[in-house]
Design a protein around this motif. Structure first.
Motif, mmCIF file in Angstrom:
data_model
loop_
_atom_site.group_PDB
_atom_site.id
_atom_site.type_symbol
_atom_site.label_atom_id
_atom_site.label_comp_id
_atom_site.label_asym_id
_atom_site.label_seq_id
_atom_site.Cartn_x
_atom_site.Cartn_y
_atom_site.Cartn_z
ATOM 1 N N LEU A 27 0.860 -1.181 0.000
ATOM 2 C CA LEU A 27 0.000 0.000 0.000
ATOM 3 C C LEU A 27 0.896 1.231 0.000
ATOM 4 O O LEU A 27 1.792 1.369 0.836
ATOM 5 C CB LEU A 27 -0.907 0.003 1.228
ATOM 6 N N ILE B 59 -6.302 1.268 4.422
ATOM 7 C CA ILE B 59 -5.663 2.432 3.815
ATOM 8 C C ILE B 59 -5.988 3.707 4.577
ATOM 9 O O ILE B 59 -5.100 4.432 5.023
ATOM 10 C CB ILE B 59 -6.103 2.582 2.336
ATOM 11 N N GLU C 93 -4.833 2.850 -3.476
ATOM 12 C CA GLU C 93 -5.808 3.852 -3.026
ATOM 13 C C GLU C 93 -6.729 4.277 -4.164
ATOM 14 O O GLU C 93 -7.855 4.693 -3.934
ATOM 15 C CB GLU C 93 -5.085 5.099 -2.505
ATOM 16 N N TYR D 33 -3.048 6.871 8.430
ATOM 17 C CA TYR D 33 -2.984 7.507 7.109
ATOM 18 C C TYR D 33 -2.119 8.761 7.199
ATOM 19 O O TYR D 33 -2.324 9.621 8.069
ATOM 20 C CB TYR D 33 -4.394 7.862 6.646
#
Length: 408
Positions: A23, A64, A217, A69
């Motif tokens: 990610l 995510i 994303e 974040y």
């Protein structure tokens, strides 16, 4: 079985396969976390029916957009100027007053909404990132910790009222369930209200080789005709489009209810025509894309190999998601780039996902004199070039790799 997020079709062609990737915004706190790193295939497909470009594998959005974040829009001066310019323009064009209500979906740290609240306009924000929302609330912005949906829209309508303007900047591509999302906008919007969506244009991605904007994303990569199809399902229409320079070439799309007083402008037809002429609705266009990206990878690796033979020191600037896609695809590691620097303190003293390159503050550039600085957020190259030259006392060459390798 993969189904199209707009039309439910099962027939696709491959745009590009970027391999197994982490990610892009999930920086590691230390080397112990390397073994637990979450890896997924990163492959983009084109729907043969509606031409929506989308990922083959959906990452869980809760993995995510959470408390870890690390993207904060307020760290970019370029973005803050963009927000201020947008707010002034939109307030004037649509005559917003202290009786208006502005909702931002994906409000992040409040960098956009603070421009409206300072004009005594009622604002509300929705964002799933708790860490971003904490900053937003310190600016006295009413913020809900949540992903946006039809259910959430109904709750906001009950407590805050419907919206005259809904802002969704760089959010639409991040949504796995487009139908529930857009239904929420229709639920939230006043009869004559407007929505503005900003997103990187697929046209720019293909034309300018911006493959590094493909990461987990971003579930979708957007053009106008697929969006028209989606909006029509919820009695919404695109009535105006503006081209903007953010993220290497984006669109600002103005949307309203079908029965509103806003008439469709020629800009909509003009953009669709440009997309058609370029070939966005011709599958042959997509079949050539991966060849161009492989050349960028080959040119980049050749540069790093030559630099290594000459004992050149290379560092990077930035820790953006796009940079992590690029580095992982090219298999560039800490042995190639000594470290990277970033103004975002939440990213400092961490490791980039996949490559495990350490991240420091910009002051690190004063401790070592590299021969090259690789600018990872190429869309901010002018801002970064000026910033670096204002703090260092030595000469250095800069590198960007999109749309092609360029040393300056």
């Amino acid at each position: 079985m993969v189904r199209c997020r707009i039309c439910n079709n099962e027939d696709f062609i491959e745009l590009i396969d970027l391999g197994i990737s982490p990610l892009a915004n999930s920086l590691l706190k230390n080397k112990k976390e390397i073994k637990k790193e979450y890896l997924l295939p990163l492959k983009a497909l084109v729907c043969r029916k509606c031409y929506l470009v989308q990922l083959s594998k959906k990452a869980n959005p809760k993995k995510i957009f959470n408390k870890n974040y690390l993207y904060y829009s307020g760290y970019s001066n370029t973005w803050k100027k963009h927000c201020k310019k947008y707010s002034k323009k939109i307030i004037k064009r649509f005559s917003l007053t202290n009786l208006s209500h502005v909702l931002e979906v994906g409000s992040n740290d409040g960098s956009m909404l603070e421009n409206f609240s300072s004009e005594n306009i009622k604002v509300s924000g929705v964002d799933p990132s708790v860490s971003c929302n904490e900053i937003s609330r310190k600016k006295n912005i009413y913020t809900i910790d949540s992903f946006f949906s039809k259910t959430v829209a109904k709750k906001i309508v009950k407590t805050r009222g419907k919206a005259d303007l809904i802002i969704a900047n760089n959010v639409l591509a991040h949504v796995p369930d487009l139908h529930d999302f857009i239904w929420g906008f229709e639920t939230m919007l006043n009869c004559n209200g407007i929505i503005t969506f900003e997103f990187p244009h697929l046209y720019s991605l293909i034309k300018k080789n911006q493959f590094d904007t493909i990461y987990h994303e971003h579930y979708s990569y957007l053009s106008i005709k697929p969006l028209q199809k989606l909006f029509k399902m919820y009695d919404l229409k695109i009535f105006d489009i503006e081209k903007i320079s953010t993220h290497g070439g984006s669109l600002r799309v103005f949307v309203c209810k079908n029965n509103s007083s806003h008439s469709i402008r020629t800009s909509v037809c003009n953009v669709i025509k440009e997309e058609k002429v370029f070939g966005l609705y011709n599958l042959r266009t997509y079949k050539e894309f991966s060849k161009k990206i492989e050349k960028i990878k080959a040119d980049t690796l050749k540069f790093f190999n030559n630099a290594s033979k000459k004992n050149k020191k290379i560092v990077a600037y930035g820790a953006p998601a796009k940079g992590n896609t690029f580095l992982n695809f090219c298999n560039i590691k800490a042995k190639n780039i000594i470290f990277t620097v970033d103004k975002n303190k939440m990213k400092q003293k961490k490791l980039l996902p996949g490559t495990h390159i350490p991240v420091y503050g910009p002051e690190k550039l004063l401790q070592i004199k590299p021969d090259y600085i690789f600018i990872l957020p190429w869309n901010l190259k002018n801002e970064i070039y000026e910033e670096v030259n204002s703090i260092i006392d030595y000469k250095v060459k800069f590198i960007i790799a999109i749309p092609k390798l360029n040393i300056f």
